[in-house]
Design a protein around this motif. Structure first.
Motif, PDB file in Angstrom:
ATOM      1  N   ALA A   6       5.246   9.839 -10.819  1.00 26.86           N
ATOM      2  CA  ALA A   6       5.167   8.440 -11.237  1.00 26.86           C
ATOM      3  C   ALA A   6       5.635   7.570 -10.074  1.00 26.86           C
ATOM      4  O   ALA A   6       6.515   7.964  -9.308  1.00 26.86           O
ATOM      5  N   ARG A   7       5.032   6.406  -9.951  1.00 29.87           N
ATOM      6  CA  ARG A   7       5.372   5.481  -8.871  1.00 29.87           C
ATOM      7  C   ARG A   7       6.517   4.568  -9.305  1.00 29.87           C
ATOM      8  O   ARG A   7       6.504   4.034 -10.410  1.00 29.87           O
ATOM      9  N   LEU A   8       7.501   4.378  -8.423  1.00 26.94           N
ATOM     10  CA  LEU A   8       8.633   3.497  -8.706  1.00 26.94           C
ATOM     11  C   LEU A   8       8.441   2.141  -8.030  1.00 26.94           C
ATOM     12  O   LEU A   8       7.621   2.003  -7.110  1.00 26.94           O
ATOM     13  N   ASN A   9       9.223   1.154  -8.446  1.00 28.97           N
ATOM     14  CA  ASN A   9       9.036  -0.205  -7.931  1.00 28.97           C
ATOM     15  C   ASN A   9       9.436  -0.359  -6.463  1.00 28.97           C
ATOM     16  O   ASN A   9       9.157  -1.371  -5.841  1.00 28.97           O
ATOM     17  N   ASN A  10      10.113   0.676  -5.903  1.00 31.98           N
ATOM     18  CA  ASN A  10      10.491   0.612  -4.489  1.00 31.98           C
ATOM     19  C   ASN A  10       9.540   1.413  -3.603  1.00 31.98           C
ATOM     20  O   ASN A  10       9.823   1.651  -2.428  1.00 31.98           O
ATOM     21  N   GLY A  11       8.418   1.847  -4.176  1.00 32.90           N
ATOM     22  CA  GLY A  11       7.416   2.587  -3.408  1.00 32.90           C
ATOM     23  C   GLY A  11       7.589   4.096  -3.450  1.00 32.90           C
ATOM     24  O   GLY A  11       6.703   4.832  -3.035  1.00 32.90           O
ATOM     25  N   MET A  12       8.745   4.571  -3.943  1.00 34.79           N
ATOM     26  CA  MET A  12       8.958   6.016  -4.053  1.00 34.79           C
ATOM     27  C   MET A  12       8.135   6.581  -5.208  1.00 34.79           C
ATOM     28  O   MET A  12       7.693   5.858  -6.091  1.00 34.79           O
ATOM     29  N   THR A  13       7.974   7.911  -5.193  1.00 34.69           N
ATOM     30  CA  THR A  13       7.403   8.586  -6.349  1.00 34.69           C
ATOM     31  C   THR A  13       8.443   9.539  -6.914  1.00 34.69           C
ATOM     32  O   THR A  13       9.263  10.092  -6.179  1.00 34.69           O
ATOM     33  N   SER A 173      20.208  -8.351  -6.418  1.00 35.52           N
ATOM     34  CA  SER A 173      19.228  -8.566  -5.338  1.00 35.52           C
ATOM     35  C   SER A 173      18.171  -7.485  -5.387  1.00 35.52           C
ATOM     36  O   SER A 173      17.030  -7.698  -4.982  1.00 35.52           O
ATOM     37  N   VAL A 174      18.554  -6.293  -5.863  1.00 29.49           N
ATOM     38  CA  VAL A 174      17.626  -5.161  -5.984  1.00 29.49           C
ATOM     39  C   VAL A 174      17.448  -4.844  -7.461  1.00 29.49           C
ATOM     40  O   VAL A 174      18.433  -4.595  -8.170  1.00 29.49           O
ATOM     41  N   VAL A 175      16.209  -4.860  -7.925  1.00 28.90           N
ATOM     42  CA  VAL A 175      15.910  -4.501  -9.316  1.00 28.90           C
ATOM     43  C   VAL A 175      16.090  -2.986  -9.465  1.00 28.90           C
ATOM     44  O   VAL A 175      15.649  -2.225  -8.600  1.00 28.90           O
ATOM     45  N   PRO A 176      16.754  -2.513 -10.527  1.00 30.82           N
ATOM     46  CA  PRO A 176      16.868  -1.064 -10.716  1.00 30.82           C
ATOM     47  C   PRO A 176      15.487  -0.403 -10.685  1.00 30.82           C
ATOM     48  O   PRO A 176      14.530  -0.936 -11.244  1.00 30.82           O
ATOM     49  N   ALA A 177      15.408   0.741 -10.013  1.00 30.92           N
ATOM     50  CA  ALA A 177      14.143   1.473  -9.964  1.00 30.92           C
ATOM     51  C   ALA A 177      13.950   2.322 -11.210  1.00 30.92           C
ATOM     52  O   ALA A 177      12.826   2.580 -11.633  1.00 30.92           O
ATOM     53  N   TYR A 195      10.189  -3.428 -22.401  1.00 34.00           N
ATOM     54  CA  TYR A 195      10.966  -4.322 -21.539  1.00 34.00           C
ATOM     55  C   TYR A 195      10.953  -3.812 -20.097  1.00 34.00           C
ATOM     56  O   TYR A 195      10.734  -4.585 -19.154  1.00 34.00           O
ATOM     57  N   CYS A 196      11.195  -2.513 -19.924  1.00 36.49           N
ATOM     58  CA  CYS A 196      11.227  -1.943 -18.571  1.00 36.49           C
ATOM     59  C   CYS A 196       9.853  -2.026 -17.909  1.00 36.49           C
ATOM     60  O   CYS A 196       9.757  -2.278 -16.702  1.00 36.49           O
ATOM     61  N   LYS A 197       8.812  -1.835 -18.695  1.00 34.50           N
ATOM     62  CA  LYS A 197       7.448  -1.953 -18.138  1.00 34.50           C
ATOM     63  C   LYS A 197       7.209  -3.371 -17.613  1.00 34.50           C
ATOM     64  O   LYS A 197       6.654  -3.563 -16.527  1.00 34.50           O
ATOM     65  N   ASP A 198       7.658  -4.361 -18.366  1.00 34.13           N
ATOM     66  CA  ASP A 198       7.492  -5.766 -17.949  1.00 34.13           C
ATOM     67  C   ASP A 198       8.227  -6.066 -16.651  1.00 34.13           C
ATOM     68  O   ASP A 198       7.838  -6.967 -15.907  1.00 34.13           O
ATOM     69  N   HIS A 199       9.310  -5.313 -16.381  1.00 36.73           N
ATOM     70  CA  HIS A 199      10.110  -5.547 -15.173  1.00 36.73           C
ATOM     71  C   HIS A 199       9.908  -4.447 -14.129  1.00 36.73           C
ATOM     72  O   HIS A 199      10.668  -4.352 -13.162  1.00 36.73           O
ATOM     73  N   ASP A 200       8.893  -3.613 -14.343  1.00 31.90           N
ATOM     74  CA  ASP A 200       8.539  -2.546 -13.397  1.00 31.90           C
ATOM     75  C   ASP A 200       9.718  -1.609 -13.135  1.00 31.90           C
ATOM     76  O   ASP A 200       9.997  -1.243 -11.995  1.00 31.90           O
TER      77      ASP A 200
END
Length: 315
Positions: A6-13, A173-177, A195-200
């Motif tokens: 799965a892809r995370l909001n910081n570009g990691m998988t 400053s950094v959204v939790p991944a 909720y988490c989906k809405d905030h990636d």
């Protein structure tokens, strides 16, 4: 991207199935051997925490396999967590974790619970006089510092409700991944997932089959007639059905077993396909939260006077 990532909001998988390493007995050799067994079976996502006591055994097992050329560090995904007694200094806590693991970085570092304790508390069960006032702004600033220093590749939360994440986002400053929470067919976390989906923010499920092997867990999920019927239909096991359901919701699942047959069974969930009828049947199952966190609730020193306050009525 591979279907088992799965892809995370910081570009990691993140691999969508992981091995949890919490063990009440915390036997070094048993944990070490189980991790090496899991690596041979294809696991590359491992979940630990300083309070579990499994970091040294996990780290040694992974390093042994890396040194033999059986696996590369870059192909592994290692998660650890900040315990409540280390909220005052996440950087030092993570450095200690890295020393335990014998690694230069972890892939994901999570705030274990939205609970802050006195610095000397080293067990999962805080006494009434061992709580401190929660100051997530300071804690999260320390987590962000860990990220800036390269001690971890990503930061996130665990056991956070929608409301607690929302409060965190007010100053982060950094959204939790990642937000790692209890999630299984009898505790679906629909509100939190939306909720988490809405905030990636990626939801990672612990106790994805109800934690039947833990002293606080339950066999209710794997013994459910609905889950058993779906398992029989697909010539699968109830555990595989529960795990596949979690993955079908876009979550990763952290499942704990040190038994070779169970490890094989769990990773076998990757090849199971559930149809819409199966998913709809699971959606209609009753809801029951198993890990309630009563130990973090008291009338005097905890920031949470009731279970409902701890989970912000998401229970």
């Amino acid at each position: 991207m591979k279907s088992n990532m799965a892809r995370l909001n910081n570009g990691m998988t993140i691999p969508i199935i992981g091995m949890g390493t919490f063990s009440f007995e915390n036997d070094y050799h048993i944990t070490h051997n189980a991790v090496q067994m899991a690596l041979k079976l294809g696991y590359n996502h491992f979940d630990t925490a300083q309070v579990y006591g499994s970091e040294p055994a996990l780290g040694a097992a992974l390093r042994d396999s890396i040194s033999r050329g059986a696996v590369e560090r870059e192909s592994l995904f290692v998660t650890s967590k900040l315990w409540g007694s280390h909220h005052h200094d996440p950087v030092s806590a993570l450095k200690r974790t890295l020393m335990n693991l014998g690694m230069e970085y972890v892939d994901m570092y999570l705030v274990h619970w939205p609970v802050r304790m006195k610095p000397w508390v080293s067990t999962p069960y805080a006494k009434e006089d061992e709580f401190e006032n929660l100051d997530m702004e300071t804690t999260w600033a320390g987590m962000e510092r860990c990220l800036e220093m390269g001690l971890c590749r990503g930061i996130g939360t665990s056991n956070f409700s929608c409301k607690k994440i929302e409060s965190l986002l007010d100053h982060a400053s950094v959204v939790p991944a990642v937000n790692q929470v209890e999630m299984h067919p009898m505790w679906k976390q629909k509100k939190l997932r939306n909720y988490c989906k809405d905030h990636d923010i990626h939801v990672s499920a612990y106790s994805p089959i109800g934690g039947p092997g833990n002293f606080w867990g339950s066999t209710a999920v794997v013994e459910s007639p609905v889950i058993r019927s779906i398992a029989q239909k697909h010539k699968a096991t109830p555990a595989q059905v529960a795990l596949r359901w979690g993955m079908s919701k876009g979550s990763s699942v952290i499942v704990k077993s040190f038994n070779e047959d169970r490890l094989k069974e769990n990773i076998g969930a990757l090849s199971l396909k559930l149809d819409n009828k199966d998913v709809n049947e699971i959606e209609r199952m009753e809801e029951w939260k198993i890990m309630r966190g009563e130990v973090y609730v008291n009338q005097t020193t905890s920031p949470y006077k009731t279970i409902e306050e701890l989970w912000d009525d998401e229970i």
